[in-house]
Scaffold this motif. Structure first.
Motif, PDB file in Angstrom:
ATOM      1  N   VAL A  31       4.377   1.284   0.817  1.00 12.54           N
ATOM      2  CA  VAL A  31       5.670   1.288   0.155  1.00 12.54           C
ATOM      3  C   VAL A  31       5.516   1.880  -1.244  1.00 12.54           C
ATOM      4  O   VAL A  31       4.692   1.421  -2.041  1.00 12.54           O
ATOM      5  CB  VAL A  31       6.248  -0.138   0.085  1.00 12.54           C
ATOM      6  N   MET A  32       6.301   2.908  -1.518  1.00 10.44           N
ATOM      7  CA  MET A  32       6.288   3.608  -2.801  1.00 10.44           C
ATOM      8  C   MET A  32       4.881   4.047  -3.208  1.00 10.44           C
ATOM      9  O   MET A  32       4.522   4.004  -4.384  1.00 10.44           O
ATOM     10  CB  MET A  32       6.936   2.759  -3.889  1.00 10.44           C
ATOM     11  N   ASN A  33       4.079   4.420  -2.212  1.00 10.74           N
ATOM     12  CA  ASN A  33       2.727   4.945  -2.428  1.00 10.74           C
ATOM     13  C   ASN A  33       1.798   3.912  -3.096  1.00 10.74           C
ATOM     14  O   ASN A  33       0.868   4.265  -3.812  1.00 10.74           O
ATOM     15  CB  ASN A  33       2.796   6.221  -3.258  1.00 10.74           C
ATOM     16  N   LEU A  34       2.052   2.636  -2.833  1.00 17.69           N
ATOM     17  CA  LEU A  34       1.280   1.566  -3.454  1.00 17.69           C
ATOM     18  C   LEU A  34      -0.161   1.535  -2.966  1.00 17.69           C
ATOM     19  O   LEU A  34      -1.090   1.315  -3.756  1.00 17.69           O
ATOM     20  CB  LEU A  34       1.948   0.218  -3.194  1.00 17.69           C
TER      21      LEU A  34
END
Length: 76
Positions: A31-34
């Motif tokens: 998620v969101m490049n986490l």
């Protein structure tokens, strides 16, 4: 051990378990490049631990509150 203390400990532990599932889901679905961010920096494990810990506090508190309010209407 009093039943209320046992209730708080078990529900708090359940909240931390739910937090672990939540953080795993965030990292698994990236998620969101986490997942990329925490794997490509030196402080990534600290960030994952803090995310798990503070979400565990939140989920544990909500779980305890839910169980306490649900027990208020019952005759246990």
């Amino acid at each position: 051990m009093p039943s209320l203390v046992r209730l708080f400990i078990t529900q708090g532990a359940l909240g931390f378990l739910l937090s672990a599932v939540f953080v795993f889901g965030l990292l698994w679905f990236n998620v969101m490049n986490l997942a990329y961010l925490v794997t490509h920096t030196a402080d990534g494990p600290l960030a994952v631990f803090l995310l798990w810990f503070f979400n565990g506090l939140l989920f544990g508190s909500v779980q305890i509150g839910y169980v306490v309010f649900a027990r208020a209407g019952s005759d246990e």
